[in-house]
Design an enzyme around this catalytic site. Structure first.
Site, PDB file in Angstrom:
ATOM      1  CD  GLU A  25     -78.790  48.387  65.801  1.00  0.00           C
ATOM      2  OE1 GLU A  25     -79.991  48.683  65.903  1.00  0.00           O
ATOM      3  OE2 GLU A  25     -77.887  48.733  64.722  1.00  0.00           O
ATOM      4  NE  ARG A  63     -88.177  51.618  64.452  1.00  0.00           N
ATOM      5  CZ  ARG A  63     -86.926  51.585  64.825  1.00  0.00           C
ATOM      6  NH1 ARG A  63     -85.848  50.870  64.288  1.00  0.00           N
ATOM      7  NH2 ARG A  63     -85.954  52.660  65.432  1.00  0.00           N
ATOM      8  CG  HIS A  94     -83.254  55.271  70.900  1.00  0.00           C
ATOM      9  ND1 HIS A  94     -81.311  55.286  71.911  1.00  0.00           N
ATOM     10  CD2 HIS A  94     -82.409  54.764  69.788  1.00  0.00           C
ATOM     11  CE1 HIS A  94     -80.627  54.447  71.004  1.00  0.00           C
ATOM     12  NE2 HIS A  94     -81.187  53.913  69.892  1.00  0.00           N
ATOM     13  NE  ARG A 143     -84.157  51.060  70.054  1.00  0.00           N
ATOM     14  CZ  ARG A 143     -83.747  51.781  68.733  1.00  0.00           C
ATOM     15  NH1 ARG A 143     -85.002  52.090  68.007  1.00  0.00           N
ATOM     16  NH2 ARG A 143     -82.791  50.855  68.072  1.00  0.00           N
TER      17      ARG A 143
HETATM   18  C1  SIN Z   1     -79.859  52.937  67.403  1.00  0.00           C
HETATM   19  O1  SIN Z   1     -79.053  53.328  65.969  1.00  0.00           O
HETATM   20  O2  SIN Z   1     -79.622  52.998  68.087  1.00  0.00           O
HETATM   21  C2  SIN Z   1     -81.057  53.358  65.905  1.00  0.00           C
HETATM   22  C3  SIN Z   1     -81.737  52.473  65.399  1.00  0.00           C
HETATM   23  C4  SIN Z   1     -82.556  52.185  64.970  1.00  0.00           C
HETATM   24  O3  SIN Z   1     -83.289  53.297  65.885  1.00  0.00           O
HETATM   25  O4  SIN Z   1     -83.463  51.459  64.572  1.00  0.00           O
END
Ligand code: SIN
Length: 480
Positions: free
Chosen positions: A110, A366, A226, A272
């Site tokens: 990720e 985060r 997000h 992010r």
């Molecule tokens: C996501 O799956 O994009 C969110 C995961 C997270 O907020 O850590």
């Protein structure tokens, strides 16, 4: 007013609250909850350095880099160093994390992780899988009881510290719950925003009542957005997990151009906040943004990301054949009630854990999939601390419960949050927000009102954001 006495009251039934309750054996625990939790919706998974090429130190370094090095090193060291234990503990409870053919944990990549280290259970429904098992184990735990659904409205306080909460039942009746210790595990505040991925119950209740009671709070303006919520007309917005970008999906504009090209060395997998600011800049310029998952070959979206796939199909989108329209949305609050590693707040007998707390683990941004990790590692630690402490019935002095006039937080406030405390903040919009809040609060101060703590919280967030801007301006001046 109905009064109820307990030993340890946990307010909130997300992963952090349930782990704390489960671990605090030796105490009589009552859980008060308002309904939906963000843990249930977590798709990404839980981060842990379990691969041969990985170490807790690398995980810690990525956590600090994503957090702009504003993290608390002890909290980072603790969470990353206990991640493997947390995974083993969850497995012992019954969570089944996906494994490869040779029996190792399968790990996903990720954003801003230098290694694939995100573990999944039930594909991208990891949060729901963990919550299901925690609830099953709680149902068997004789020391825990779940109270009927209620919303905490104020902390009860006497000269010796916190003594419980005043709450409102789903039928609207006030209830006083007195307790020897109170743990706030109420989650975040995305539900205050017009665009959010959080359940609407996550609207800052715990933080607002702690602030109103005088608890020390930290980094209040630090909200994470997000970049890939599904761009549809619902509240909350369905999340399209970052794990899709980890598997190769790309952010594009209407012409098919990659919008992250040349912006950051990690491209679509940049931290992010970086990706969200690029997506938001496109949106402000009136251009829609799309997530193109049509090129994923090794990964079948329906199979590997069933939750994201279902969200798309429910809105008439086939992610195998067409790009997915996405938008920024409020997702996570890094700030919160200041706590030490044990979850201790500045007020006697008040504890906090999970998103409502500010451990300093996340710094200013985060790292993906560190939130379930925080809930489990810090929840276990707090549960052990409280389990070892003296329990028993509450020893309450004279209490003056708040009279409650229940009013819903309205749309105007949600709009103000997005306009003034959204991904782009300016001194002008913050000034406008503070002026509006001052007018609203003056109107409310003539009577006791359940909205008052939330308005105080939002005003504090606006002021904290203003200080952040002033700090930024000062540091730029010094640098130039
Ligand atoms: C996501 O799956 O994009 C969110 C995961 C997270 O907020 O850590």
């Amino acid at each position: 007013m109905t009064t109820f006495d307990t030993d340890l009251l946990v307010v909130g039934a997300g992963a952090a609250g349930l782990v704390t309750a489960l671990t605090a054996r030796g105490r009589r625990v009552s859980i008060l909850h308002a309904g939906g939790t963000a843990s249930e919706l977590a798709q990404g998974g839980i981060a842990a350095a379990v691969g041969d090429d990985d170490t807790p130190q690398l995980h810690a370094a990525d956590t600090r880099a994503a957090g702009h090095r504003c993290n608390d090193d002890r909290a980072v060291h603790f969470a990353c160093g206990h991640a493997l234990d947390a995974i083993k503990w969850l497995e012992a409870l019954g969570v089944i994390f996906a494994r490869t053919h040779d029996g190792r944990w399968s790990v996903h990549l990720e954003a801003a992780h230098s290694r694939a280290r995100v573990l999944h259970a039930d594909g991208d429904a990891t949060g729901a899988a963990i919550m299901r098992v925690l609830r099953e184990r709680l149902a068997e735990a004789p020391h825990v009881e779940l109270l009927p659904s209620m919303r905490a409205r104020a902390l009860l306080q006497d000269t010796s510290g916190i003594q419980g909460v005043t709450a409102v039942s789903s039928a609207g009746s006030p209830v006083m719950v007195r307790a020897r210790d109170v743990v706030l595990a109420t989650g975040g505040l995305g539900g205050l925003y017009s665009r959010t991925t959080n359940p609407l119950e996550a609207c800052g209740d715990g933080l607002a009542i702690a602030l109103a009671a005088g608890a020390r709070c930290d980094s209040l303006a630090a909200v994470q957005f997000h970049p890939t919520a599904l761009d549809v007309d619902t509240r909350p917005l369905p999340l399209i997990s970052e794990a899709l970008r980890g598997a190769g999906a790309r952010l594009i504009d209407a012409a098919g151009k990659y919008i992250m090209h040349g912006v950051h060395p990690l491209g679509d997998l940049a931290p992010r906040d970086v990706v969200a600011s690029v997506v938001y800049a496109e949106q402000l310029a009136g251009r829609r943004v799309w997530l193109d998952a049509t090129g994923l070959q090794a990964t079948d979206v329906a199979h590997s990301f069933p939750t994201a796939y279902r969200h798309c199909r429910e809105h008439g989108i086939d992610p195998d054949r067409e790009p997915i329209g996405v938008t920024c949305a409020a997702h996570y609050h890094m700030g919160g009630i200041s706590v030490d590693l044990d979850g201790r707040t500045s007020l006697p007998r008040l504890w906090a854990v999970g998103e409502v707390a500010c451990t300093g683990l996340h710094g200013r941004n985060r790292l993906a999939s560190n939130s379930l990790l925080e809930a489990v590692t810090f929840g276990r630690r707090l549960g052990q601390v409280l389990g070892d402490a003296r329990g028993g019935p509450p020893e309450v002095g004279k209490l003056d419960p708040l009279a409650i006039h229940d009013e819903r937080i309205d749309d105007e406030l949600h709009q103000l949050m997005w306009r003034c405390l959204g991904p782009l903040r300016t001194a002008a919009s913050l000034t406008e927000g503070i002026a509006t809040l001052t007018t609203w609060r003056a109107r409310l101060s003539r009577r006791t009102d359940s909205q008052a703590p939330h308005l105080q919280l939002v005003e504090s967030m606006l002021r904290a954001a203003m200080q952040d801007i002033a700090r930024l301006v000062r540091s730029r001046r010094i640098a130039s």
